[in-house]
Motif scaffolding. Structure first.
Motif, short mmCIF file in Angstrom:
data_model
loop_
_atom_site.label_atom_id
_atom_site.label_comp_id
_atom_site.label_asym_id
_atom_site.label_seq_id
_atom_site.Cartn_x
_atom_site.Cartn_y
_atom_site.Cartn_z
N ILE A 172 6.74 28.22 23.79
CA ILE A 172 8.18 27.94 23.83
C ILE A 172 8.66 27.85 22.38
O ILE A 172 8.09 27.09 21.58
CB ILE A 172 8.48 26.63 24.57
N PHE A 173 9.69 28.62 22.06
CA PHE A 173 10.22 28.64 20.69
C PHE A 173 11.68 28.19 20.73
O PHE A 173 12.55 28.92 21.20
CB PHE A 173 10.11 30.04 20.09
N LYS A 174 11.92 26.97 20.26
CA LYS A 174 13.28 26.43 20.25
C LYS A 174 13.92 26.73 18.91
O LYS A 174 13.37 26.38 17.86
CB LYS A 174 13.26 24.93 20.52
N ASN A 175 15.06 27.37 18.94
CA ASN A 175 15.78 27.75 17.72
C ASN A 175 14.94 28.67 16.84
O ASN A 175 15.02 28.64 15.62
CB ASN A 175 16.19 26.51 16.91
N GLY A 176 14.16 29.52 17.47
CA GLY A 176 13.30 30.42 16.70
C GLY A 176 14.07 31.36 15.79
O GLY A 176 13.57 31.81 14.76
N GLU A 177 15.32 31.65 16.17
CA GLU A 177 16.12 32.55 15.35
C GLU A 177 16.45 31.96 13.99
O GLU A 177 16.90 32.67 13.08
CB GLU A 177 17.41 32.91 16.09
N GLY A 235 0.80 40.78 2.81
CA GLY A 235 -0.02 40.00 3.73
C GLY A 235 0.23 40.45 5.17
O GLY A 235 0.61 41.59 5.42
N SER A 236 0.03 39.55 6.13
CA SER A 236 0.26 39.90 7.54
C SER A 236 0.89 38.73 8.27
O SER A 236 0.65 37.57 7.93
CB SER A 236 -1.05 40.29 8.22
N ILE A 237 1.69 39.06 9.24
CA ILE A 237 2.29 38.03 10.12
C ILE A 237 2.07 38.47 11.56
O ILE A 237 2.51 39.54 11.96
CB ILE A 237 3.80 37.86 9.84
N LEU A 238 1.37 37.65 12.31
CA LEU A 238 1.09 37.98 13.71
C LEU A 238 1.40 36.76 14.56
O LEU A 238 0.77 35.71 14.42
CB LEU A 238 -0.38 38.37 13.86
N ILE A 239 2.41 36.90 15.40
CA ILE A 239 2.79 35.79 16.28
C ILE A 239 2.51 36.20 17.73
O ILE A 239 3.04 37.20 18.21
CB ILE A 239 4.28 35.44 16.12
N HIS A 240 1.69 35.43 18.41
CA HIS A 240 1.38 35.67 19.82
C HIS A 240 2.30 34.79 20.66
O HIS A 240 2.07 33.58 20.80
CB HIS A 240 -0.08 35.36 20.11
N ASN A 241 3.30 35.39 21.20
CA ASN A 241 4.23 34.66 22.08
C ASN A 241 3.72 34.82 23.51
O ASN A 241 3.86 35.87 24.12
CB ASN A 241 5.64 35.23 21.94
N ILE A 242 3.11 33.77 24.02
CA ILE A 242 2.55 33.86 25.37
C ILE A 242 3.47 33.20 26.39
O ILE A 242 3.06 32.93 27.53
CB ILE A 242 1.14 33.23 25.44
N GLY A 243 4.72 32.96 25.96
CA GLY A 243 5.71 32.42 26.89
C GLY A 243 6.49 33.53 27.55
O GLY A 243 6.17 34.72 27.44
N ASN A 244 7.53 33.14 28.22
CA ASN A 244 8.33 34.09 28.98
C ASN A 244 9.61 34.49 28.27
O ASN A 244 10.34 35.35 28.75
CB ASN A 244 8.68 33.49 30.35
N GLU A 245 9.91 33.86 27.12
CA GLU A 245 11.15 34.16 26.42
C GLU A 245 10.85 34.68 25.02
O GLU A 245 9.82 34.38 24.44
CB GLU A 245 12.04 32.91 26.34
#
Length: 903
Positions: free
Chosen positions: A685-690, A770-780
């Motif tokens: 869950i990412f709140k205010n991810g933007e 470098g690298s940036i890898l985000i695993h979003n395992i949520g639904n949004e």
């Protein structure tokens, strides 16, 4: 518990006895589904079985023998099958038996006696067996069988009137079956003895019975018995006596005696009806009895009573098949019954089944005990189910999951309660509970109690119409215990809704940022007593604005609530430093609280791992140079961005360019930029991810150093007197005037060549991205902004400016002039002229570098920190510290999703 066991034992006893007796019923072979049945009914000992055996067999297995040795009283026995006896109290027929007439296909149905005194169960079994036969009967004739002794004038009428009562209970609609009713008198006496002087056997007032036909005792034999004379003569010595005259009585006489008896009973019933005007039920039964008698007294075309027949006692020993009088009466009865006339089509609800008061009370008691047993069993089961679900609830650490379980339980228990209240009998109740336990995988051992309930109910459902509905089952009382269980569920739902709201409030950033003050406000100054209990629960509710006025707190709730307090308000960060790894673990993590701990714990770390079991609050920018170029991993179910934040893992630049090189020196190459760091994140869950920007670009390369300038060459000097040389003379004579000119040359010196300058240094290469890898395992969508690019290369340094060559000095021409008038020298001057000026020496050149362009090596990133290790640490820490505590389920869901995700 004693009561439920007592009822259970009673039901088991009844079931065992019922099962034992019912084996015969279950083995009863029904010829076909739509039988034409001759249905024989009567009191115990009336001779039904003997009659049916005589009518339905060839009589070769039936025998007449003396009842007592030396007497002339004979009885019929069946030595082969043992179906006939002489017990007038206990019925020899335990359950209905069927014989099929081979000529007509009609089914002769021998039923148990109405007045079997062995036990109420025997009587109930008899009724059950009769119902089973009637279920497969299409058309029926009903034969009332009564021993002749119960139909004789002057004898007690109770046996026959009781029989009439059973028949009226059995037949709901007498009018429907009036043509199909018959009476057969069994065990009729062959001789009728009376004093010679008597004209009648009973004196009576003929005015009372003026409508009756008095029996005429004639000493004639019915025409069908042509061998009676021979029979009487043969046995004359046995019957003659001095005082009494013995005659073999005809069928006509016996039947007329029975008719007289029936009319006498009818008269008595009519008289009672007048006395029972206010007792409608008794009057109704009397009227039904009178109708039955009227139907039996119906005469045929020959003025004989066509609905009444007799079966005599034998007068000798031997097989019945060889006794003509028995065979003749058998044929007479068959001619009355085994015809297609007067059959009535059976409807399901035509018949009732009469029980004695004793059997009725027994059955009534059984239904009451069964009803009480189901009530008690339902109470036990509700407690069992409640404990079962309580264990599930108490062992589950997921508030949301438990809350959903409770909502399902509420729905399921409501449905279960409704289904129970709609159950028509214990078997339906047992089925409802059985299906519920299977559907919800409940291990209810007490469901074994339903085995006998299923068995007994299968039989008794056929007997429910033997007692009024008002005294049978009360399913609404069976469901009361489930309604009480609903109250328990509703209370639990309120508790877990409270816990849901509590963890939602305690998980807010404002609370976590100020958790110490919030916690202190709850417990006050008593830090030793740091738990929530009855004394400070209200303070807790008011502090967090939790509105639960109907909350019923118990020990379990306080235990779970204090678990929440521990993990939300009392948590402390754990820093683990090993080699170059720094791991930060806690239930909630605030980035703004980390800097001091990071630098103190493991300032040399190149890999930083942040594991938040519940939420990471990104409330501060990670833009410190200490983070630049490092590897960072963040694993947390919830990411909450506070404000507008940036995580900067850009590589450090090569630095500011060096100052210009000294004169003539070659510029140094610029340093390469540092590579960007590697960022890995897992979230649900990412709140205010933007509002979050993550950057992992390479650092810019350093500009090359500017080369040193070359020095200018010195200028040459002009010619001077000191180095002049004679060049030439010029003389000009003009009259008396004479001009003389001497010319001298002074040569100037050459200028020096200009100095060489240094070449500019090469610019440093930009750092690798470098690298940036985000695993979003949520639904949004997480909406996090990222920037990953290689660093810009540094600019090449400028070449130094070569030195200018020096300018050559000018040559000087000196002209000395004399003016002579005649011989007098009156004037002399000198003129200088610079010539050959401005010639320069050579300028300097730019010196090139022999250094390699890779003078500065790249800095490698630390990308050897696999996610699987961090995931295992996250899970291990959660299981060790928090799994046994109450949570809102987010970590548990998160771990399950991690396991199902490929990285």
């Amino acid at each position: 518990m004693y009561k439920i066991n007592e009822n259970f034992n009673f039901i088991n006893y009844f079931g065992d006895r019922f099962n034992a007796l019912k084996e015969g019923i279950d083995s009863l072979r029904i010829p076909h589904n739509n039988m034409n049945t001759i249905f024989f009914i009567g009191n115990t000992g009336s001779g039904k079985t003997t009659l049916v055996q005589i009518l339905g067999s060839d009589n070769s297995k039936l025998y007449s023998k003396s009842a007592y040795k030396g007497t002339n009283d004979f009885i019929i026995v069946d030595d082969y099958m043992g179906k006939i006896g002489n017990d007038t109290v206990n019925s020899q027929t335990l359950y209905t038996e069927l014989l099929v007439d081979k000529e007509t296909g009609f089914v002769l149905c021998d039923n148990p006696g109405f007045r079997d005194t062995r036990s109420p169960i025997h009587e109930i079994i008899a009724m059950y067996s009769m119902k089973k036969v009637l279920k497969y009967t299409k058309n029926i004739k009903i034969v009332i069988v009564s021993a002749h002794t119960s139909l004789k004038v002057g004898m007690y009428r109770d046996d026959f009137t009781n029989l009439l009562k059973h028949v009226t209970d059995f037949l709901y609609d007498v009018d429907k079956y009036k043509n199909s009713l018959y009476l057969i008198s069994t065990k009729a006496e062959n001789v009728f003895s009376y004093n010679i002087s008597d004209d009648k056997n009973i004196k009576q007032d003929e005015s009372v019975y003026d409508s009756m036909e008095l029996p005429q005792y004639k000493d004639k034999i019915a025409s069908s018995y042509s061998d009676y004379d021979e029979y009487v003569n043969k046995n004359k010595n046995d019957y003659d006596s001095e005082k009494r005259k013995i005659n073999l009585v005809s069928d006509y006489s016996i039947i007329n005696d029975i008719v007289y008896f029936l009319k006498e009973v009818r008269f008595s019933l009519n008289k009672k009806s007048k006395d029972f005007k206010s007792l409608k039920n008794k009057d109704y039964l009397n009227q039904k009895s009178i109708k039955i008698i009227n139907n039996l007294l119906k005469k045929g075309d020959d003025n004989s009573y066509e609905k009444i027949k007799i079966l005599r006692k034998p007068l000798e020993e031997g097989p019945l098949s060889e006794i003509n009088i028995i065979q003749s009466e058998k044929n007479s009865i068959k001619s009355m019954l085994l015809t297609p006339d007067n059959f009535v089509t059976v409807d399901e609800d035509d018949f009732g089944f009469a029980l004695s008061d004793n059997a009725f009370l027994y059955l009534h008691n059984f239904f009451q005990r069964m009803n009480s047993y189901i009530i008690d069993l339902s109470n036990v089961l509700s407690i069992y189910i409640m404990n079962y679900y309580t264990n599930i609830i108490n062992s589950n650490t997921d508030i949301n999951e438990v809350f959903n379980i409770l909502l399902d339980m509420k729905k399921n228990i409501k449905t279960l309660s409704n289904q129970i209240s709609l159950s028509k009998n214990p078997a339906e109740y047992a089925k409802v509970m059985d299906e519920y336990s299977k559907q919800h995988k409940l291990q209810l051992d007490c469901l074994n109690s339903f085995k006998n309930i299923y068995t007994v109910n299968e039989y008794l459902i056929q007997l429910e119409d033997l007692i009024p509905d008002s005294i049978k089952y009360t399913p609404l009382t069976w469901s009361i215990s489930m309604a009480k269980f609903s109250d328990y569920i509703n209370n639990k739902i309120e508790q877990f809704k409270f816990l849901q709201n509590t963890i939602e409030v305690l998980s807010r950033y404002t609370v976590q940022k100020n958790r110490k003050s919030y916690y202190g406000g709850i417990i006050g100054n008593n830090e030793d007593g740091s738990t929530i209990d009855e004394t400070n629960l209200q303070t807790f509710l008011e502090t967090y604005n939790l509105n639960f006025p109907y909350l019923k707190a118990d020990e379990v709730l306080f235990e779970k609530l204090n678990s929440l307090i521990d993990i939300t308000l009392k948590h402390r960060y754990k820093f683990r430093c090993h080699d170059s790894d720094l791991v930060i673990i806690d239930y909630f993590i605030l980035l703004s609280e980390l800097r001091e701990g990071l630098l103190k714990t493991c300032s040399s770390a190149t890999r930083i791992v942040v594991l938040a079991v519940h939420t990471i609050f990104i409330d501060k920018d990670l833009i410190w140079n200490w983070f630049r170029g490092r590897d960072i991993t963040i694993i947390a179910p919830i990411w909450e961005v506070i404000g507008s934040r940036k995580i900067n893992l850009d590589g450090m630049s090569g630095g500011v360019a060096l100052p210009k090189a000294d004169f003539g020196e070659i510029g140094k190459n610029g340093r390469n930029g540092n590579p960007g760091g590697n960022f890995a994140g897992i979230g649900m869950i990412f709140k205010n991810g933007e509002n979050l920007m993550i950057s992992a670009s390479g650092g810019e390369g350093q500009n090359g150093q500017e080369g040193g300038d070359g020095l200018d060459g010195k200028n040459g000097s002009n010619g001077s007197e000191s180095n002049k040389e004679y060049l030439d003379d010029n003389v000009m004579q003009v009259g008396i005037f004479k001009f003389k000119e001497k010319i001298y040359l002074s040569r100037g010196s050459n200028g020096l060549s200009g100095g060489d300058s240094g070449a500019g240094g090469k610019g440093g290469r930009g750092g690798n991205a470098g690298s940036i890898l985000i695993h979003n395992i949520g639904n949004e969508e997480d909406k996090i902004s990222t920037l990953v690019e290689n660093g810009k290369p540094g600019l090449n340094g400028k070449d130094g400016i070569p030195g200018k060559g020096g300018v050559r000095g000018c040559d000087q021409i000196t002209k000395k002039k004399d003016f002579q008038f005649s011989i007098i020298k009156f004037e002399s001057n000198s003129e200088n002229e610079l010539v050959n000026c401005g010639n320069r020496s050579e300028d300097g050149i730019v010196k090139k570098s022999n250094r390699s362009e890779n003078e500065h090596t790249d800095i490698e990133t630390n990308n050897d920190s696999p996610l699987c290790i961090h995931i295992m640490n996250f899970q291990k820490y959660y299981l060790e510290k928090y799994h046994s505590l109450l949570t809102d389920g987010i970590p548990k869901i998160f771990i399950n999703k991690i396991k199902a995700t490929k990285y």
